[in-house]
Design a protein around this motif. Structure first.
Motif, PDB file in Angstrom:
ATOM      1  N   PRO A 137       0.840  -1.243   0.032  1.00  0.00           N
ATOM      2  CA  PRO A 137       0.082  -0.071   0.166  1.00  0.00           C
ATOM      3  C   PRO A 137       0.749   1.251   0.016  1.00  0.00           C
ATOM      4  O   PRO A 137       0.468   2.420  -0.657  1.00  0.00           O
ATOM      5  CB  PRO A 137      -0.800  -0.045   1.427  1.00  0.00           C
ATOM      6  N   SER A 138       2.233   1.296   0.709  1.00  0.00           N
ATOM      7  CA  SER A 138       3.123   2.220   0.604  1.00  0.00           C
ATOM      8  C   SER A 138       3.621   2.628  -0.783  1.00  0.00           C
ATOM      9  O   SER A 138       4.195   3.708  -1.076  1.00  0.00           O
ATOM     10  CB  SER A 138       4.142   1.960   1.596  1.00  0.00           C
ATOM     11  N   GLY A 139       3.619   1.915  -1.632  1.00  0.00           N
ATOM     12  CA  GLY A 139       3.958   1.934  -2.910  1.00  0.00           C
ATOM     13  C   GLY A 139       5.314   1.096  -3.121  1.00  0.00           C
ATOM     14  O   GLY A 139       5.934   1.260  -4.337  1.00  0.00           O
ATOM     15  N   VAL A 140       5.942   0.452  -2.202  1.00  0.00           N
ATOM     16  CA  VAL A 140       7.012  -0.290  -2.398  1.00  0.00           C
ATOM     17  C   VAL A 140       6.678  -1.563  -2.952  1.00  0.00           C
ATOM     18  O   VAL A 140       5.749  -2.240  -2.902  1.00  0.00           O
ATOM     19  CB  VAL A 140       7.799  -0.647  -0.934  1.00  0.00           C
ATOM     20  N   LEU A 141       7.609  -1.792  -4.205  1.00  0.00           N
ATOM     21  CA  LEU A 141       7.431  -3.132  -5.078  1.00  0.00           C
ATOM     22  C   LEU A 141       8.156  -4.123  -4.631  1.00  0.00           C
ATOM     23  O   LEU A 141       9.505  -3.751  -4.261  1.00  0.00           O
ATOM     24  CB  LEU A 141       7.550  -2.604  -6.285  1.00  0.00           C
ATOM     25  N   LEU A 142       7.689  -5.316  -4.365  1.00  0.00           N
ATOM     26  CA  LEU A 142       8.507  -6.612  -3.776  1.00  0.00           C
ATOM     27  C   LEU A 142       8.433  -7.296  -4.938  1.00  0.00           C
ATOM     28  O   LEU A 142       7.689  -7.723  -5.473  1.00  0.00           O
ATOM     29  CB  LEU A 142       7.881  -7.021  -2.499  1.00  0.00           C
ATOM     30  N   ARG A 143       9.684  -8.051  -5.037  1.00  0.00           N
ATOM     31  CA  ARG A 143       9.650  -9.038  -6.221  1.00  0.00           C
ATOM     32  C   ARG A 143      10.811 -10.276  -5.851  1.00  0.00           C
ATOM     33  O   ARG A 143      11.930 -10.033  -5.019  1.00  0.00           O
ATOM     34  CB  ARG A 143      10.187  -8.429  -7.312  1.00  0.00           C
ATOM     35  N   GLY A 144      10.547 -11.584  -5.963  1.00  0.00           N
ATOM     36  CA  GLY A 144      11.408 -12.474  -5.907  1.00  0.00           C
ATOM     37  C   GLY A 144      10.767 -13.901  -6.267  1.00  0.00           C
ATOM     38  O   GLY A 144       9.771 -13.933  -6.791  1.00  0.00           O
ATOM     39  N   GLN A 230      12.933   3.119   2.243  1.00  0.00           N
ATOM     40  CA  GLN A 230      13.069   4.530   2.345  1.00  0.00           C
ATOM     41  C   GLN A 230      14.485   4.941   2.369  1.00  0.00           C
ATOM     42  O   GLN A 230      14.916   5.921   1.917  1.00  0.00           O
ATOM     43  CB  GLN A 230      12.288   4.967   3.584  1.00  0.00           C
ATOM     44  N   ALA A 231      15.424   4.163   3.245  1.00  0.00           N
ATOM     45  CA  ALA A 231      16.635   4.345   3.316  1.00  0.00           C
ATOM     46  C   ALA A 231      17.374   4.293   2.071  1.00  0.00           C
ATOM     47  O   ALA A 231      18.144   4.855   1.664  1.00  0.00           O
ATOM     48  CB  ALA A 231      17.241   3.380   4.341  1.00  0.00           C
TER      49      ALA A 231
END
Length: 286
Positions: A137-144, A230-231
């Motif tokens: 929901p924060s917009g971070v895209l996760l992939r694996g 974010q970091a």
């Protein structure tokens, strides 16, 4: 560790390996994810790649054929296909005169270890080597990539990961669980179901570690990943990826470029934009 590359036109994503890299050393993250500096794989890493490929092929066969002899018969053809795609590997791995047959035998011993942990004839995975991707929901895209996904008729999900090394000590175990929680979070966001079990199978010493996450834990883990990203973005804007010297530096391929060892990093190429056509690394840590 196996690294699979795909040319895509989409924004960079966070994978379990790259998240671990950034936690370990932001400069290592930059070298791998942004500069894409080459690394020479070890015999153990390539052996892990071959073993994973054999297990994937094994589950593509009828259940009755998923026996140790079949797995051993797949070893040499799998190696042959690998060096056809990357012919430099043979010289890199065996320049010291080591025996290919002995190396294949060591891979066979790992497969034997697998068969002591479970009987693949009794399993019908939903998928092997499954690419998963989810936007938080924060917009971070996760992939694996998930080694194996088992789904029971009643809907329970089990995530299985093969480790071709020995069962780790406390620090290594935490890193492995970080990876598995990453997959659990992605699956929960994709399917709305928290995986019932995360299972790590250590083929070398024939041990298995099972873990059951819960929704509250995955929410906390989601916040951890958002903080890591974010970091990463703060470093990406300035190019300031700081080195973090530790004992793990002994295993790094990039000391020549690291200020901690008297080196100078390459000129920062800038953060890859999603419309630039740059290659995005999609990886699976072994």
């Amino acid at each position: 560790m196996t690294v699979t590359e795909e040319v895509v036109r989409r924004r960079p994503a966070l994978s379990p390996s790259r998240a671990s890299d950034f936690k370990q050393c932001p400069l290592l993250y930059r070298f791998r994810a942004v500069d894409r500096l080459p690394e020479t794989p070890s015999k153990a890493q390539v052996r892990g790649t071959v073993v994973h490929a054999v297990l994937e092929q094994l589950y593509g066969l009828p259940a009755a054929e998923r026996v140790p002899r079949t797995a051993h018969d797949l070893l040499r053809p799998t190696w042959t296909k690998l060096i056809e795609e990357a012919p430099e590997l043979a010289d890199q791995l065996f320049a010291d005169g080591a025996s290919l047959d002995d190396w294949l035998d060591s891979a066979g011993a790992l497969l034997d270890g697998y068969f002591t942990l479970e009987d693949p004839r009794r399993l019908e995975p939903e998928a092997c080597e499954l690419l998963v991707e989810s936007e938080l929901p924060s917009g971070v895209l996760l992939r694996g990539y998930i080694d194996r996904l088992d789904v029971a008729p009643t809907g329970e999900i089990r995530v299985v990961d093969y480790k071709t090394g020995a069962a780790p000590r406390e620090i290594g175990e935490a890193k492995a669980l970080f990876q598995m929680k990453f997959y659990a979070l992605v699956l929960w966001r994709l399917r709305g179901v928290v995986p019932k079990q995360l299972r790590l199978m250590y083929l070398s010493d024939r041990q298995s570690l099972a873990y059951a996450p819960d929704e509250a834990e995955l929410k906390r883990f989601e916040r951890t990943l958002e903080a890591i990203w974010q970091a990463v973005m703060r470093s990406a804007r300035t190019g300031d990826f700081k080195p973090n010297k530790s004992r793990l530096c002994d295993y790094c391929d990039h000391k020549a470029f690291c200020p901690e060892f008297g080196g100078t990093p390459p000129e920062y190429p800038g953060w890859p934009e999603p419309d630039s056509g740059t290659e995005t690394v999609i990886d699976r840590a072994d």
